[in-house]
Design an enzyme around this catalytic site. Structure first.
Site, PDB file in Angstrom:
ATOM      1  N   ASP A   1      10.618  -6.543  -3.055  1.00 23.00           N
ATOM      2  CA  ASP A   1      11.420  -7.589  -2.513  1.00 23.00           C
ATOM      3  C   ASP A   1      10.896  -8.759  -2.324  1.00 23.00           C
ATOM      4  OD1 ASP A   1      10.504  -6.252  -0.141  1.00 23.00           O
ATOM      5  OD2 ASP A   1      11.350  -7.820   0.865  1.00 23.00           O
TER       6      ASP A   1
ATOM      7  N   ASP B   1      10.566  -1.518   3.120  1.00 22.61           N
ATOM      8  CA  ASP B   1      11.357  -2.519   3.979  1.00 22.61           C
ATOM      9  C   ASP B   1      11.818  -3.749   2.792  1.00 22.61           C
ATOM     10  OD1 ASP B   1      10.876  -1.428   6.586  1.00 22.61           O
ATOM     11  OD2 ASP B   1       8.837  -2.178   6.203  1.00 22.61           O
TER      12      ASP B   1
ATOM     13  N   LYS C   1      -1.282  -4.098  -1.175  1.00 24.72           N
ATOM     14  CA  LYS C   1      -0.501  -4.971  -2.339  1.00 24.72           C
ATOM     15  C   LYS C   1      -1.046  -6.352  -1.688  1.00 24.72           C
ATOM     16  CE  LYS C   1       3.676  -3.363  -1.159  1.00 24.72           C
ATOM     17  NZ  LYS C   1       4.915  -3.335  -0.833  1.00 24.72           N
TER      18      LYS C   1
END
Length: 257
Positions: free
Chosen positions: A196, A2, A171
């Protein structure tokens, strides 16, 4: 995944070309996500609907990383799980039993509808001695109408009630990165992390010894990059800007560089 390859289930321009370039130059890769809701098969179907052909073997989720971690810590153990198919399927696949009776672990993952009853049960089980694991620390997740509370927010609620901090597997824990590296038989010195988010993607890459590329099509805005005490190896506008780098690296290898 995403914010790098897709946004609200639509492919980001350049994503398909990027995957094609990796395949053309025979570069092994994994698509990572902290979202534990979906199975790799589900995610493959969602990505395919967005025009991205990625095999489920090339998708690595925080749910899979959590299941692998638990199976290595306590093989074929027991857990009380708050989550959806992505997490429960991963745990079943490694031999875990879901139970509310004296589980060894409380495992918290992502779900569309967090139940107050389920959270209360988790608090009680942790108070009784169950170990607390969470798939990822993300406080919010995106939706078309705005931010939604995610695993990190609910974990904070449970911690406030019990005084017990969870162990986050996803993460930016480098554990997720190392299991991903092992999965594609890669080495940190020759692997790049593309993400991102500075606080999860770039940080996890840094702590796992990887070079990192931040794309500005997701969570971290351009003006936020300088706020962090660490930096990515490179900042680009989108995944489309990474496509030429794949070819450049491949040609460098061919030349012996």
């Amino acid at each position: 995944m995403d914010g790098v390859l897709v946004h609200e289930e639509r492919a980001i321009p350049g994503a398909a070309e990027f995957i094609a370039a990796l395949r053309r130059h025979e570069r092994p890769f994994l698509v990572l996500t902290n979202n534990s809701i979906f199975t790799p098969r589900d995610l493959r179907a969602r990505l395919h609907a967005a025009g991205l052909d990625i095999p489920q073997e090339s998708i690595w989720t925080s749910a899979l990383a959590t299941a692998k971690f638990l199976s290595e810590q306590r093989p074929e153990g027991t857990a009380y799980v708050i989550g959806e198919a992505g997490l429960t399927t991963a745990l079943h696949d490694v031999g875990y039993v879901m139970t509310t009776r004296d589980p060894e672990y409380v495992v918290l993952g992502e779900t569309r509808t967090y139940s107050f009853e389920a959270i209360t049960k988790a608090i009680q089980l942790i108070e009784s001695g169950a170990r607390f694991i969470a798939t990822n620390p993300d406080p919010t997740g995106p939706s078309p109408s705005g931010s939604l509370p995610a695993t990190g927010s609910v974990a904070a609620l449970i911690t406030k009630a019990t005084g017990v901090e969870p162990y986050f597997v996803g993460k930016p824990n480098p554990l997720m990165m190392r299991t991903a590296l092992n999965r594609i038989e890669a080495h940190s010195e020759t692997t790049v992390m593309i993400g991102d988010r500075m606080d999860t993607d770039v940080l996890s890459g840094l702590e796992a010894g990887l070079r990192s590329i931040l794309v500005l099509t997701g969570s971290t805005a351009p003006g936020q990059v300088e706020r962090f005490p660490f930096r990515p190896t490179r900042v680009v506008d989108s995944i489309a800007d990474v496509v030429p780098l794949v070819t450049e690296l491949a040609e460098g290898d061919a030349d012996g560089a």
